[in-house]
Every structure is written in C-alpha cells, then in structure tokens.
Scaffold this active site. Structure first.
Site, mmCIF file in Angstrom:
data_model
loop_
_atom_site.group_PDB
_atom_site.id
_atom_site.type_symbol
_atom_site.label_atom_id
_atom_site.label_comp_id
_atom_site.label_asym_id
_atom_site.label_seq_id
_atom_site.Cartn_x
_atom_site.Cartn_y
_atom_site.Cartn_z
ATOM 1 N N SER A 174 34.107 101.132 5.770
ATOM 2 C CA SER A 174 34.277 101.986 4.233
ATOM 3 C C SER A 174 33.850 101.183 3.763
ATOM 4 C CB SER A 174 35.955 102.147 4.612
ATOM 5 O OG SER A 174 36.104 103.405 3.520
ATOM 6 N N ASP A 231 33.820 112.544 10.309
ATOM 7 C CA ASP A 231 34.583 111.685 8.522
ATOM 8 C C ASP A 231 34.257 112.591 6.934
ATOM 9 O OD1 ASP A 231 35.192 110.132 6.320
ATOM 10 O OD2 ASP A 231 33.424 108.421 6.524
ATOM 11 N N HIS A 249 37.442 109.571 9.249
ATOM 12 C CA HIS A 249 36.855 108.352 8.569
ATOM 13 C C HIS A 249 37.431 106.836 9.239
ATOM 14 C CE1 HIS A 249 35.883 105.696 5.105
ATOM 15 N NE2 HIS A 249 36.861 105.057 5.207
#
Length: 843
Positions: free
Chosen positions: A706, A779, A813
C-alpha cells in the site's frame, strides 16, 4: 520551486491524462514545448494496450520453507463473557480457496455483497467454537453446532447466559444461539439473515432473552434484471456547491445499481424470543443501517437509509433518518432527517452539519445523546466552540437539552454514572487530544480537564480508562475508592520498547499509582480487569520464543495462572534471532527497526546476507514524536502471509518495520519534504544494516504494501541504495487521487508541486533497479485502483526498466485465497533470488 511554464504544465496533468491525448491534432503536437513532448511520449505509451510477456503457467507455490509457514495453523481467537466467567475458543480456518474468493459479488455503494447469501462477500469465518470456564474447571465441546460451519459475529448476551452467532450456508445466513451453562447450540432462523450492510445485523436486548435482527424481505422476488438497452445517458450535475470527495471505489453508477442496492439491503426487522424461538416483525421494512435497543430495553433507535442515493459517496454517507420506536413498533420521535453527506468541507476534521454520533447513555435506562457542529462542519472556520452535545430522556418529549461544549472536534464519551463520565475531543492539525471529566446529572458543574496532550506522543500516553458491565449489560467506567479512582491500562511506549501497564488514577488530584508493568524478557499486556478489589487481571503473555497465551495475574502477589496453552505454530522459526535496532538519521531523528537473522547464522563464519527491508511511511508533527520507540524487543517471533519475516526462513536478513518518519513541524506540512526525508530515512537504515555487518550495500531489497509500495517506488526513483524493489497494492500517480491521499488533505489544485514531486510515476525514467509490482485485480481501497499498477508498469516498460506486473484475480487490497498468497510469495521469492541474492534462474 517550479517556473511559470512548469507550474502551468503540472496544473494541467489530470486533464492532460484523461482527455488531451486523444484529441490533439498533428499541428498541436508539433507545437508543444519540450516538456510536453516528453510527457506525451509517456502518455502515448500509457494509452496503448499493455503488452508484456505473458506467463500463463497458472498459480505457483513458493519453496517449502515459506509454504509451510503460510499454511501453519492459526491460533484460536477468544471471546470472553461480560462477567469474566466464560471463555470461547473460536477456531480459525486456513486460507480459503480461489474458488471461494472468486465467487460472484456485487460491488455497489461501497459494499461487496454475495448475491447468493445476501451477506458481505469478503468475510472471515470461524470453523468451530469451544467453551471453557475461566476457573479452569470445565472445557466443553458445544453440542448441536452446525456441520461444515462458517461462523461469524459472535456476541454474548448481557446476562452472560448465552451467546449468539451467524452461520453462513450455501443459500444464505442463519442466526444461532448457544447456552453457555449447558453448552448446547440451537438454530433460531433459517438462512434468511440480511448481512449485506456492515454492522447491526442483530442486537441483544438487556434482558438477555430477546434479540432484534435483520431479515431478507419475504417474497421479494428475483433479483432485478439488468436492462438490455439503455434508457438514456447518465447525467450528474452540481449547482455551484463545492463537493471535494476523496477517491472512493464501487460507487453506484446508474438506476439499475440503485435497484440492486435496494433489493439486497432492504430488511424486515424481526424480534426474537430465544426461549420460545418465536419471531415477529418490528416496524416496516427498510434499509436499516443501525439498530440499537435502549439500555432498559423499552425503546429501539433506528438509523434508516433513504433515497435519493448518491453516486459519489459510499452508503454510510447516504441520506438517512434517525428515529426512536417503542417495543410495539410505534414511532415515538424522529430525531434527524439528514441529506447525503456529499458536500462536506475539505479537511480531516470536517463533519456533516446536523445531529450526528447518536449514542445511548450506558448508565441510564433510556437517555439519548448526540452532537452537532457549531462551525458548519468546516475545520477552516475560526470559532471557539466546534461541537455541542445534546440529550433527550424518555419519553422523548420536549426540546433537546444542551449539556456539553467542545473546543475541538468531538471524539466520544465513556459513561460512568450520574456524577462521572469522560469526554474526549481532538484536533488533527496540531495532533491535540483533550480528555475531560464531567457530570451528566449536574451539567451546571464545569468539566475538569484530565489530560491535554499530543496524541502523537506515545511516551506520554496515560492509557485508556477501564470499563466493566453495569446492570444493563453496557460497559461503564470501573471505579474504586467510592468512585474517587479509576483504572488506566496502556501499551507503555518507552525508549526500551513497549511495556504495558496497569495504573490507578486518583480523580481528586489526577495522580497515578502504578500497579503493574510488563518486565523483560516478556511482553505481557493487560486485556481487562477481572476483579479490581483482589487485583486480578487477564493478560496476554509472550516472549521472543514463547507463543502468546492467556493468563490470570494477581497484581498484589504476582501469581500467574495459565488459562490457555496454545502451541507454537512456527516451530521452523525456532533459533531465529530478533533484535530491536536503534539508529539516527542525518538530521538527528531517532529511528528503529526490527532485525531478524536466520537460525544458526554466524556473522564471522557466514558473512553478509542478502537483506529484505520492509517499511511504511508515517507522518508526524514533531521530531520528538517521530523518534519514539513503539515496538517491543520481546514480542513473539510471528509471521503471516503478508509479513516479510517469511524470508528469514530462506536465509535472508529481514529488517522489518523500519521507521520512515515524514515530519512537518509548525506550519510546515510533512509532505513538503517527503522525498528528501524518505531519502534520509533509507540512507540511515541502509548504513546501519551495513555497519552491523549482516549485509552489504548491493544485497538489499526494499519493499512495502500500500503506502509502503508507494514508498518503494519513490526510493528506487530517487536513490541508488537498493538492488531491487517489491511494491504490493500501491498507488504511484497522485493526480489520480486529486482531493487528498493518506495524510495529505490539500487538493491537487492547492499543491500541484507536492502531487507531482511525490508521484514516482512522474520519475519512471529514473527507476533503474528491478521492481516487482503486485496488485489485487479487485482492489477497493480508496486511492489504490488497480490501474495505478497497470499504468506504472506501462511507464516503466516504456523506458526499458526491469519490471514485472502481477495482477491477482478476485483479490482486493489484501489477499485472501491460498492460491493467490502462495503465488505472491513465489513471485517475491523468485524476484529476491534473482535480483537481491543474485542467483541465476534455471533455464
């Protein structure tokens, strides 16, 4: 600073990306400035289809040392009854299959819904529940549990006699209730539970004998059918009002999406008597976001979503109304009728106008509290009072009464009794948090400030006030000394690492007395106080090489009684060494990281190792806060599918959780010098690792997930410190998140140079080291669209970089399917072997 031409160019980037390329004439292209010509070459590459070598060998498996750690059995989770007498052991399964993860899902209104079960599509489950008395005398299997169980949402009844849970089956979701004393479970409904919205699926009443739950609407018919022919264009308009909205995913897009949302989220509320098993309808069907019985069980507060639905914000910011009903389903009072929160002012402390944050007072039969902004919800307005709190008591007649004002933004209340409650307020710009004591039954008495501090200062964190269930089964402040003292527990951050504690806090003089503190070589944290008078607390205790387990500790005598005896799931990591490393960056800021070395490693004999460095940048408003140690050198050596510590089993040195502080003191925002500080951080970490003699400069790979992936790409673009990089689920072009990202609240148009300089996409031509990009194809994290990795790959490929893009089907994610996780680990291992250890791949 940028010159005028550069500033004009930067401010045109979003429009240039999205529109200009496709419509420029040859004459326009030839007349561009050199900078525009250079950028055009990049953009042209981006808008061609991504062509790269396809490896279609299917899912791969990493070396056995890593695969075994990923497949290691998970330690059960715990749920403890409110009276601290019973312990539930919630057994967790291994990773789900890609078949399960890739089941059909609806992505609407910020939700992901399984249309077959009418539940959330990416839920985690337990496979079994066992019950154990905390006195250690009884441990039982529960009779009647469902076969092939997929359990979730385990909640104890307020009277401690039962616990409820959901069970997902092939065609839907069931509600079950188990008796703690007899250890017998019983199904209370068929597969009719509506769990499409997060939270509020069911709630206990205070008597412990009744539940209210959301049920799918009977005879609702088939799912709406998507029109085969459009009825017209989709049009959105704005009447001159500013509506800066961050980058959300899975929003509603058309009337058909609206119908789907309404079909799957509309519920019939049902009241259940757990003794008879009878259920009866409660009020009309609707889209109920939250369902909350009053402490005395005589009223129910409902938050109901209503039309018109928004196309730019998630469901929890849709128009709604909040109302109170009696147990017969009669409307007592509507408390609020709120429009969609589409036009919030810009800033992290911005809130909607009108009533918000409704909560029942925990120590009162039926008293409802809420707050309302006094600054229009705008943090930029200079006002003395930001929020005010109001309340209404049953039977909810008359006008609301004001009871408390907040100079900062309201942050919550911990209730105690009529003479004692604790209120919190905070302000992000200066990281300030104020904690005050006040008297709900004596609102004319001025509140008293207990703590006024920076919430970034973890060394100065006094901890959190302990609570205990009251007669309504609600949690209220745990008091001592006839109400003159409270208890505080916290992580106890310190220069030597986290040392959790239990303190007694004297309300008359605000002084604390330390009752206990974790001591080396263990990391032990207090979970809750079982018996304050006897000094008995429940703790979680571990060491570097001892698996976390639960104990009852006597604070007066130091006696420990072990409650659980979970085995070590990571036997293969025995012998791995772990050390908390402290060092400084060039400007004097203190930094830390946790160094893991392989079992049996001898520096003198084995020499330098290849190293994987893993980090995640964090923003601070002071160098002193950024320098604080926030880990423990004595925490258990654990790993997970997402952890870089997997590679210590492959003979790598792993430098994990390396601090990457980005500091902006005073009026300066941290991101003003993001790249410069990132470079300083990395230089300090690499220098320290090399100085330790465990690695060499050309043997260090860097990675992150991330925002850590964003960091990785920036480090490869702006330094030559690393042999290779691994970037998972990252964002690389900040113009695609123009209304703010991470801790940046300025928009692209307010700070174009920041968005430009922080975007590694803009410096793709500078990345010369190999970089592996991994991203979930589905995501839904705000800002990390999958196309971020796709476009970064295209830019790097266009400049001849060594780059590999891996898109994981059906993953979000974070990754869930065993096949995806194993393949991710295989990709990372292959990349590290080739580019960091520099082992030639087999032909």
């Amino acid at each position: 600073m940028f010159n005028t031409q550069q500033e004009n160019f930067i401010s045109s980037i979003p429009y240039f990306y999205l529109y200009t390329i496709n419509y420029m004439s040859t004459f326009q292209l030839l007349s561009m400035t050199n900078m525009h010509r250079f950028t055009l070459s990049i953009m042209t590459m981006l808008f061609t289809s991504i062509a790269f070598t396809q490896d279609n060998a299917g899912y791969q498996t990493p070396p056995k040392a890593i695969a075994d750690l990923i497949d290691a059995p998970l330690t059960p989770s715990l749920s403890i009854s409110p009276d601290d007498q019973w312990l539930l052991l919630l057994e967790r399964p291994s990773l789900p299959s890609i078949e399960e993860v890739s089941q059909e899902e609806l992505r609407i209104a910020g939700l992901r819904i399984n249309p077959v079960t009418n539940g959330q599509s990416r839920s985690s489950f337990y496979t079994n529940i066992r019950i154990k008395s905390l006195d250690g005398k009884r441990e039982m299997d529960i009779e009647g549990m469902p076969k092939n169980a997929r359990l979730s949402t385990v909640v104890w009844s307020p009277d401690n006699k039962h616990f409820a849970f959901l069970n997902t089956v092939s065609a839907g979701i069931e509600l079950w209730v188990a008796n703690a004393e007899t250890a017998i479970a019983k199904r209370m409904t068929n597969a009719i539970i509506n769990n499409a919205l997060r939270g509020g699926t069911y709630s206990w009443f205070s008597n412990g004998q009744h539940l209210i739950y959301r049920q799918t609407v009977a005879q609702r018919g088939l799912q709406p059918e998507k029109p085969s022919v459009p009825s017209g264009p989709m049009v959105q308009s704005n009447e001159g009002k500013a509506a800066p909205v961050r980058t959300y995913q899975d929003m509603l897009r058309n009337p058909f999406d609206e119908k789907l949302f309404e079909y799957y989220t509309t519920s019939q509320l049902m009241m259940l008597d757990i003794n008879t098993g009878d259920s009866k309808p409660f009020v009309d069907q609707g889209i109920y976001r939250s369902v909350s019985p009053s402490p005395d069980g005589n009223y129910v507060m409902l938050s109901q979503i209503k039309r018109p639905f928004s196309y730019i914000v998630p469901y929890y910011r849709f128009a709604s109304e909040v109302s109170i009903y009696d147990l017969r389903g009669n409307l007592i009072r509507q408390l609020a009728d709120l429009p969609a929160a589409e036009n919030l002012p810009k800033g992290f402390n911005s809130v909607a106008t009108g009533p918000r944050s409704f909560t029942w007072r925990a120590d009162h039969p039926a008293s409802l509290y809420w707050v309302e902004a006094q600054d229009g919800g705008d943090p930029k307005k200079e006002v003395e009072i930001r929020d005010k709190m109001f309340y209404l008591n049953a039977p909810f007649n008359g006008d609301p009464k004001e009871c408390l004002s907040f100079n900062l933004r309201y942050g919550g209340v911990t209730w105690g009794n009529g003479d004692l409650a604790v209120a919190y307020e905070w302000w992000r710009a200066d990281r300030r948090q104020v904690t005050r004591r006040w008297q709900p039954d004596h609102i004319s008495e001025l509140p008293e400030v207990l703590f006024d501090r920076s919430y970034e200062d973890r060394y100065g964190d006094p901890g959190s006030f302990e609570t205990t269930p009251n007669k309504y089964g609600r949690y209220a402040l745990l008091t001592a000394d006839n109400g003159q003292s409270l208890y505080l527990t916290g992580q106890g951050a310190s220069p030597e690492g986290n040392r959790p504690f239990v303190d007694k806090f004297n309300l008359s003089n605000s002084k604390t007395t330390r009752l206990w503190r974790s001591e080396a070589p263990y990391y032990e944290s207090s979970l809750f106080i079982i018996d304050a008078e006897k000094g008995i607390v429940m703790t979680r205790r571990e060491s570097k090489y001892e698996q976390p387990n639960y104990f009852k500790r006597n604070l007066n005598t130091g006696q420990l009684t072990q409650v659980t005896n979970f085995p070590n799931p990571y036997e293969s990591l025995k012998g791995v060494t772990k050390e908390l490393i402290k060092f400084k960056r060039e400007d004097g800021v203190d930094m830390t990281g946790t160094l893991y070395l392989p079992s049996g490693y001898d520096k003198a004999k084995d020499g330098p190792l290849p190293m994987l460095m893993w980090a995640y940048p964090r923003e601070f408003k002071s160098a002193s806060a950024a320098s604080q140690v926030t880990a423990s050198p004595y925490a258990f050596i654990r790993t997970s599918w997402a952890s870089p510590t997997l590679w210590v089993a492959r003979g790598y040195a792993v430098f994990n959780n390396v601090s990457m502080p980005i500091i902006g003191e005073g009026d300066e925002e941290p991101n003003e010098t993001f790249v410069k500080q990132l470079r300083l951080n990395a230089e300090a970490a690499v220098s320290k690792a090399v100085a330790l003699g465990v690695t060499e400069k050309d043997k260090i790979g860097v990675g992150g997930h991330s925002y850590g992936a964003f960091m990785t790409a920036n480090l490869l673009a702006h330094t030559d410190l690393f042999a290779a990089g691994i970037a998972r689920s990252g964002a690389y072009n900040r113009t695609l998140t123009p209304f703010g990202f991470q801790a940046e609240e300025r928009t692209y148009w307010e700070a174009p140079e920041i968005y430009y300089s922080m975007s590694p996409f803009n410096f793709a031509d500078k990345i010369k080291e190999p970089i592996l990009l991994i991203h979930g194809e589905a995501d839904n994290n705000s800002g990390t669209f999958p196309m971020q990795s796709e476009r970064m790959y295209a830019a790097l490929k266009g400049h001849g970089a060594t780059v590999r893009l891996v898109m994981l089907p059906a993953e979000s994610h974070g990754y869930r399917a065993r096949e995806s996780v194993m393949h991710m680990a295989w990709e990372m291992d292959s990349w590290l072997e080739e580019h960091v250890r520099k082992v030639k791949a087999k032909p």
